[in-house]
Design a protein around this motif. Structure first.
Motif, short mmCIF file in Angstrom:
data_model
loop_
_atom_site.label_atom_id
_atom_site.label_comp_id
_atom_site.label_asym_id
_atom_site.label_seq_id
_atom_site.Cartn_x
_atom_site.Cartn_y
_atom_site.Cartn_z
N HIS A 83 -13.75 -0.67 -15.82
CA HIS A 83 -13.22 -1.79 -16.60
C HIS A 83 -11.79 -1.52 -17.09
CE1 HIS A 83 -17.11 -3.81 -16.71
NE2 HIS A 83 -17.64 -2.64 -16.96
N MET A 84 -11.23 -0.35 -16.72
CA MET A 84 -9.92 0.03 -17.24
C MET A 84 -8.89 0.17 -16.11
SD MET A 84 -11.27 2.85 -20.00
CE MET A 84 -9.90 2.87 -21.14
N ASP A 85 -9.26 -0.18 -14.91
CA ASP A 85 -8.34 -0.04 -13.79
C ASP A 85 -7.39 -1.23 -13.77
OD1 ASP A 85 -6.99 0.51 -11.51
OD2 ASP A 85 -8.66 0.12 -10.14
N LEU A 86 -6.12 -0.98 -14.07
CA LEU A 86 -5.14 -2.06 -14.13
C LEU A 86 -4.21 -2.08 -12.92
CD1 LEU A 86 -4.31 -1.93 -17.94
CD2 LEU A 86 -5.66 -3.64 -16.71
N TRP A 87 -4.44 -1.21 -11.95
CA TRP A 87 -3.61 -1.27 -10.74
C TRP A 87 -3.81 -2.55 -9.95
CZ3 TRP A 87 0.70 0.81 -9.24
CH2 TRP A 87 1.13 2.01 -9.83
N PRO A 88 -5.05 -3.06 -9.79
CA PRO A 88 -5.19 -4.36 -9.12
C PRO A 88 -4.40 -5.45 -9.83
CG PRO A 88 -7.30 -3.25 -9.16
CD PRO A 88 -6.37 -2.43 -10.03
N THR A 89 -4.41 -5.43 -11.18
CA THR A 89 -3.63 -6.41 -11.94
C THR A 89 -2.15 -6.25 -11.65
OG1 THR A 89 -5.26 -6.53 -13.73
CG2 THR A 89 -3.00 -7.16 -14.26
N ALA A 90 -1.68 -5.00 -11.65
CA ALA A 90 -0.25 -4.76 -11.38
C ALA A 90 0.13 -5.27 -9.99
CB ALA A 90 0.05 -3.27 -11.49
N LEU A 91 -0.71 -5.01 -8.99
CA LEU A 91 -0.39 -5.45 -7.63
C LEU A 91 -0.43 -6.98 -7.52
CD1 LEU A 91 -2.25 -2.75 -5.51
CD2 LEU A 91 0.19 -2.92 -5.98
N GLU A 92 -1.33 -7.62 -8.26
CA GLU A 92 -1.34 -9.09 -8.27
C GLU A 92 -0.01 -9.63 -8.81
OE1 GLU A 92 -4.64 -10.46 -10.48
OE2 GLU A 92 -6.15 -9.63 -9.11
N HIS A 93 0.50 -9.02 -9.85
CA HIS A 93 1.78 -9.45 -10.41
C HIS A 93 2.92 -9.20 -9.42
CE1 HIS A 93 0.83 -10.69 -14.55
NE2 HIS A 93 -0.10 -9.75 -14.53
N VAL A 94 2.86 -8.08 -8.73
CA VAL A 94 3.90 -7.80 -7.72
C VAL A 94 3.89 -8.88 -6.65
CG1 VAL A 94 4.69 -6.19 -5.95
CG2 VAL A 94 3.85 -5.31 -8.13
N SER A 120 -3.19 6.57 -2.30
CA SER A 120 -3.06 5.97 -0.98
C SER A 120 -3.53 4.52 -0.96
CB SER A 120 -3.86 6.78 0.05
OG SER A 120 -5.24 6.82 -0.28
N ASP A 121 -4.46 4.15 -1.85
CA ASP A 121 -4.89 2.75 -1.93
C ASP A 121 -3.75 1.88 -2.47
OD1 ASP A 121 -7.55 3.22 -1.06
OD2 ASP A 121 -8.06 3.94 -3.05
N VAL A 122 -3.02 2.38 -3.46
CA VAL A 122 -1.87 1.63 -3.98
C VAL A 122 -0.80 1.54 -2.90
CG1 VAL A 122 -0.03 1.62 -5.70
CG2 VAL A 122 -2.36 2.26 -6.36
N TRP A 123 -0.56 2.64 -2.20
CA TRP A 123 0.41 2.63 -1.08
C TRP A 123 0.03 1.54 -0.08
CZ3 TRP A 123 0.01 3.20 4.17
CH2 TRP A 123 1.20 3.45 4.88
N ARG A 124 -1.25 1.49 0.27
CA ARG A 124 -1.72 0.50 1.24
C ARG A 124 -1.57 -0.92 0.68
NH1 ARG A 124 -5.39 3.45 2.91
NH2 ARG A 124 -6.87 2.97 1.25
N GLY A 125 -1.88 -1.09 -0.61
CA GLY A 125 -1.75 -2.41 -1.22
C GLY A 125 -0.31 -2.91 -1.21
N LEU A 126 0.64 -2.02 -1.47
CA LEU A 126 2.05 -2.41 -1.45
C LEU A 126 2.51 -2.74 -0.03
CD1 LEU A 126 3.37 0.22 -4.00
CD2 LEU A 126 3.40 -2.27 -4.32
N ARG A 127 2.01 -2.00 0.94
CA ARG A 127 2.35 -2.31 2.34
C ARG A 127 1.80 -3.69 2.73
NH1 ARG A 127 5.79 0.14 5.80
NH2 ARG A 127 4.29 -0.14 7.50
N GLU A 128 0.58 -4.00 2.25
CA GLU A 128 -0.01 -5.30 2.57
C GLU A 128 0.75 -6.45 1.93
OE1 GLU A 128 -4.02 -4.83 1.31
OE2 GLU A 128 -4.62 -3.65 3.09
N LEU A 129 1.50 -6.14 0.86
CA LEU A 129 2.33 -7.17 0.22
C LEU A 129 3.65 -7.38 0.96
CD1 LEU A 129 1.78 -6.34 -3.56
CD2 LEU A 129 0.96 -8.35 -2.32
#
Length: 303
Positions: A83-94, A120-129
């Motif tokens: 309930h405290m993972d805010l990286w998905p929120t950050a990537l949505e804003h990006v 690596s999941d964040v790296w992949r998420g940024l690449r997908e953006l």
């Protein structure tokens, strides 16, 4: 370059970016005291729960996110962490803001978290953006002029590759590493351990080393206690522990903590004493903001 800051806190990162020549269009954070501090130092700042919808400004040159770290702390349970993972929120804003550059920061524990996503999941998420160049690295603020160690994981995504900033202190031909002694006031000379500390003698060599990282819990003082024989299980892990080992003092002041992170002496903090310690402990070092801001601008103008 126009900067939009998410999870900006009291804007330690913003201080460094401003020193590098960048300008903020807004800074968002949930903590009202941190927002008040940012405003007191000339930043446009807005209190906002970033998990509840998007912000209005779009297409900044640089979007920054000092994503909170509880998910990657060993002290956080798996259930709470979900309930405290805010990286998905950050990537949505990006994705919504579509900045030319993204700069993200978190604790290095994200490289091997006990639960949840990895770097690596964040790296992949940024690449997908759609970012062509995405990279991440752990940097220690002590290598860039901070008198304390502050190792953080940084992400940069953009249209061109970034050359990560090289250390400026401690190497051959460079200024020495700044030390615990550099943040102590004129009345804070080396003290002998008193009877109340359960031991005699001091260790003056420790004052010539960078201190341990500033934590949000500095208000509690050192972890050393009579019950532990004035020792540390696993070593000193906060600035007040280093202060105790060097001088016998039980707690670093909040102003010493600010200097240890790299804030300028005239930076204004609002809120009560406990809030100031917490704001400083949560902040990104200004010296890293300046180094990374310069690196991003150099990459942005590179042919």
């Amino acid at each position: 370059m126009r900067v939009l800051s998410l999870f900006g806190g009291c804007e330690g990162l913003g201080v460094g970016l401003r020193q590098a020549g960048l300008s903020h269009v807004d800074s968002y954070d949930y903590n009202p005291q941190a927002v008040a501090t940012a405003k007191a130092n000339g930043f446009p700042a807005t209190q906002r729960d970033l998990t509840r919808g998007q912000v209005s400004f779009m297409a900044p040159d640089l979007l920054t996110a000092g994503v909170p770290c509880p998910r990657f702390s060993r002290a956080t349970s798996r259930t709470r962490a979900n309930h405290m993972d805010l990286w998905p929120t950050a990537l949505e804003h990006v994705g919504h803001q579509d900045p030319r550059w993204f700069l993200g920061e978190t604790v290095k524990g994200m490289l091997s978290p006990s639960h949840g996503a990895t770097a690596s999941d964040v790296w992949r998420g940024l690449r997908e953006l759609g970012y062509e160049h995405v990279s991440y690295v752990v940097l220690d603020a002590a290598d860039f002029g901070c008198p304390t160690h502050r190792r953080r994981l940084f992400f940069v995504a953009g249209p061109k590759p970034i050359v990560w900033p090289a250390p400026t202190h401690g190497g051959q031909g460079q200024p020495r590493l700044r030390t615990l002694g550099d943040i102590m006031g004129p009345d804070d000379g080396l003290k002998m351990y008193g009877p109340e500390c359960g031991r005699a003698g001091s260790e003056p060599w420790r004052i010539s080393l960078p201190g341990a990282a500033v934590m949000t819990t500095e208000v509690k003082g050192t972890r050393a206690s009579n019950a532990s024989g004035w020792t540390f299980n696993g070593g000193p892990d906060r600035l007040s522990d280093s202060m105790f080992l060097a001088t016998g003092r039980r707690r670093a002041t909040w102003r010493e903590c600010a200097k240890a992170v790299g804030f300028p002496d005239d930076f204004v903090f609002t809120g009560n004493v406990e809030s100031r310690y917490r704001q400083i402990g949560n902040s990104i070092s200004p010296v890293m903001g300046k180094a990374l801001g310069q690196a991003i601008m150099e990459a942005d103008t590179r042919g």
